[in-house]
Design a protein around this motif. Sequence first.
Motif, mmCIF file in Angstrom:
data_model
loop_
_atom_site.group_PDB
_atom_site.id
_atom_site.type_symbol
_atom_site.label_atom_id
_atom_site.label_comp_id
_atom_site.label_asym_id
_atom_site.label_seq_id
_atom_site.Cartn_x
_atom_site.Cartn_y
_atom_site.Cartn_z
ATOM 1 N N ARG A 88 33.668 36.882 26.898
ATOM 2 C CA ARG A 88 35.012 36.639 27.416
ATOM 3 C C ARG A 88 35.196 37.429 28.714
ATOM 4 N NH1 ARG A 88 38.533 40.757 26.863
ATOM 5 N NH2 ARG A 88 38.093 42.344 25.306
ATOM 6 N N LYS A 90 36.459 39.939 31.405
ATOM 7 C CA LYS A 90 37.061 41.277 31.316
ATOM 8 C C LYS A 90 38.400 41.249 32.028
ATOM 9 C CE LYS A 90 33.312 42.738 29.409
ATOM 10 N NZ LYS A 90 33.084 41.984 28.215
ATOM 11 N N GLU A 91 39.391 41.882 31.410
ATOM 12 C CA GLU A 91 40.708 41.938 32.045
ATOM 13 C C GLU A 91 40.673 42.940 33.182
ATOM 14 O OE1 GLU A 91 44.014 42.221 29.426
ATOM 15 O OE2 GLU A 91 43.026 41.016 27.910
ATOM 16 N N THR A 92 41.384 42.606 34.249
ATOM 17 C CA THR A 92 41.406 43.502 35.416
ATOM 18 C C THR A 92 42.719 44.219 35.527
ATOM 19 O OG1 THR A 92 42.150 41.676 36.807
ATOM 20 C CG2 THR A 92 39.793 42.118 36.710
#
Length: 92
Positions: A88, A90-92
């Motif tokens: 998935r 990666k959130e930033t």
Amino acid sequence: MPILDDAPTMRDVLKAMVYQFAYRRSTNGRLSLYTGGLSALEDAFEALGWPDPKPYPEGECDEPNCHREVTCGTPTAQGYRHTCGKHRPKET
């Protein structure tokens, strides 16, 4: 017209129910659907003409060479991407 009188629609409904309720497992390194010995699923697989287990590549991660089950979805510029938790974004 009742839906029971429309065979193509009933097939689609039965497939949707099997996709939702059938068990998932890795068979020879690839994702498969299987009945788990439940008679209702066995009957559904038989009605659809499916083997038990049935290969399920459309349920696998979009990452090349990853055959884990899809657990996430992300919109991208190229379309919707379906991935396993490992791949998935990666959130930033």
